[in-house]
Design a protein around this motif. Sequence first.
Motif, short mmCIF file in Angstrom:
data_model
loop_
_atom_site.label_atom_id
_atom_site.label_comp_id
_atom_site.label_asym_id
_atom_site.label_seq_id
_atom_site.Cartn_x
_atom_site.Cartn_y
_atom_site.Cartn_z
N UNK A 264 -6.71 -0.72 2.48
CA UNK A 264 -5.70 -1.57 3.11
C UNK A 264 -4.65 -0.71 3.81
N UNK A 265 -4.17 0.31 3.13
CA UNK A 265 -3.15 1.16 3.75
C UNK A 265 -3.72 1.93 4.94
N UNK A 266 -4.97 2.33 4.86
CA UNK A 266 -5.59 3.03 5.98
C UNK A 266 -5.67 2.13 7.21
N UNK A 267 -6.02 0.87 6.99
CA UNK A 267 -6.07 -0.07 8.11
C UNK A 267 -4.68 -0.23 8.73
N UNK A 268 -3.67 -0.35 7.89
CA UNK A 268 -2.30 -0.48 8.40
C UNK A 268 -1.88 0.79 9.15
N UNK A 269 -2.27 1.94 8.62
CA UNK A 269 -1.95 3.21 9.28
C UNK A 269 -2.63 3.30 10.65
N UNK A 270 -3.88 2.82 10.72
CA UNK A 270 -4.60 2.87 12.00
C UNK A 270 -3.93 2.01 13.06
N UNK A 271 -3.18 1.00 12.60
CA UNK A 271 -2.45 0.11 13.51
C UNK A 271 -1.02 0.58 13.75
N UNK A 272 -0.64 1.70 13.13
CA UNK A 272 0.69 2.24 13.30
C UNK A 272 1.78 1.49 12.56
N UNK A 273 1.39 0.82 11.47
CA UNK A 273 2.33 -0.04 10.76
C UNK A 273 2.94 0.61 9.52
N UNK A 274 2.26 1.59 8.92
CA UNK A 274 2.84 2.33 7.79
C UNK A 274 2.05 3.61 7.59
N UNK A 275 2.53 4.48 6.74
CA UNK A 275 1.81 5.70 6.42
C UNK A 275 0.64 5.36 5.49
N UNK A 276 -0.36 6.24 5.45
CA UNK A 276 -1.56 5.98 4.66
C UNK A 276 -1.45 6.43 3.21
N UNK A 277 -0.40 7.17 2.85
CA UNK A 277 -0.34 7.77 1.52
C UNK A 277 -0.38 6.75 0.39
N UNK A 278 -1.16 7.08 -0.62
CA UNK A 278 -1.20 6.34 -1.88
C UNK A 278 -0.89 7.31 -3.01
N UNK A 279 -0.60 6.78 -4.16
CA UNK A 279 -0.29 7.63 -5.31
C UNK A 279 -1.49 7.72 -6.24
N UNK A 280 -1.61 8.85 -6.96
CA UNK A 280 -2.66 8.94 -7.98
C UNK A 280 -2.48 7.82 -9.00
N UNK A 281 -3.58 7.27 -9.51
CA UNK A 281 -4.96 7.75 -9.42
C UNK A 281 -5.72 7.31 -8.18
N UNK A 282 -5.07 6.63 -7.21
CA UNK A 282 -5.73 6.37 -5.93
C UNK A 282 -5.72 7.66 -5.11
N UNK A 283 -6.54 7.67 -4.04
CA UNK A 283 -6.62 8.85 -3.20
C UNK A 283 -6.97 8.45 -1.77
N UNK A 284 -6.54 9.24 -0.79
CA UNK A 284 -6.81 8.92 0.61
C UNK A 284 -8.30 9.02 0.93
N UNK A 285 -8.70 8.33 2.00
CA UNK A 285 -10.09 8.30 2.41
C UNK A 285 -10.51 9.56 3.15
N UNK A 286 -11.82 9.76 3.24
CA UNK A 286 -12.36 10.84 4.05
C UNK A 286 -12.22 10.48 5.53
N UNK A 287 -12.43 11.44 6.41
CA UNK A 287 -12.30 11.19 7.84
C UNK A 287 -13.29 10.13 8.32
N UNK A 288 -14.51 10.18 7.82
CA UNK A 288 -15.51 9.21 8.25
C UNK A 288 -15.14 7.79 7.78
N UNK A 289 -14.61 7.71 6.57
CA UNK A 289 -14.19 6.40 6.06
C UNK A 289 -12.99 5.88 6.83
N UNK A 290 -12.09 6.78 7.20
CA UNK A 290 -10.93 6.37 8.00
C UNK A 290 -11.39 5.77 9.33
N UNK A 291 -12.35 6.41 9.95
CA UNK A 291 -12.84 5.93 11.24
C UNK A 291 -13.45 4.55 11.12
N UNK A 292 -14.20 4.34 10.04
CA UNK A 292 -14.84 3.03 9.87
C UNK A 292 -13.80 1.94 9.64
N UNK A 293 -12.80 2.23 8.82
CA UNK A 293 -11.76 1.24 8.56
C UNK A 293 -10.99 0.93 9.84
#
Length: 302
Positions: A264-293
Amino acid sequence: MTATYETQRAALAEVVAIPVTPFSEDGTIDRDTHRALLRRLLDGGVRTLTPNGNTGEFYALTPEERQLVTELTVAEAGDRAAVLVGVGHDVPTAVASARHARELGARMVMVHQPVHPYVSEGGWLDYHRAVAESVPELGVVPYIRNPRLPGARLAELADVCPNVIGVKYAVPDAARFAAFARDAGLERFVWVAGLAEPYAPSYFSAGATGFTSGLVNVAPSLSLNMIEALRSGDYPAAMKVWEQIRRFEELRAADASANNVTVVKEALASLGLCRREVRPPSRELSESERSEVAAIAAGWPL
């Protein structure tokens, strides 16, 4: 049933949005972005907000941050939306959070499922009773993810706590939901499909009248289109939305929902609406996953 509870019940029979908690570059909560994202939901037609839900990274926030998220949400919502505040952890913490929500003017609290490894049926009832009795003016909504809990226990809880008015049911089993709701009292509670859009059609067919959503942060119109279709009994139209959001929700659900918030945060980041950072135990997506989202989000009506 009081007029107050009727208003609260109506607010649960909606798209119950679970807003993200955006972070600044220094890791603190980005207050301005948080309020901007809430305004976007409200402007998009959302009328029920749940601060401190799982999509808001409830368990990764400090007590002070959870209070701040509640305060920001109540202030931004004003009279435009109902606020259902997530509370949980140990009983004193849950009670303090519920009372804080009441002081701010929120009308409902959602009680997160206890995470203690040893939960008895009677202990579950005692936990929720302690919270509900501490705020009798508020509507209380248990968040149920335990498939072993019988509907009779919920009915027993409501017998002693009439402010228990709704249920966020998040066991991934439509048949079990149908039985649980009828054992507890189908008309007695407002049933919210707690597994969001992917399960909403099947749960609505069994008695749900609202559903939670994290996806709504990205594309409010899709979630609202689905609930309107379900309300009218137009399941083919609801399933068209389901098809649009299927891959996005599959990415969120993969690996036991490891990237539920991250997507969800990655999608918002791709739209320029917020940063993608999440806190542990979550983790950011890989580049390929970011592109798909990003590609999925770019194809949606926003």
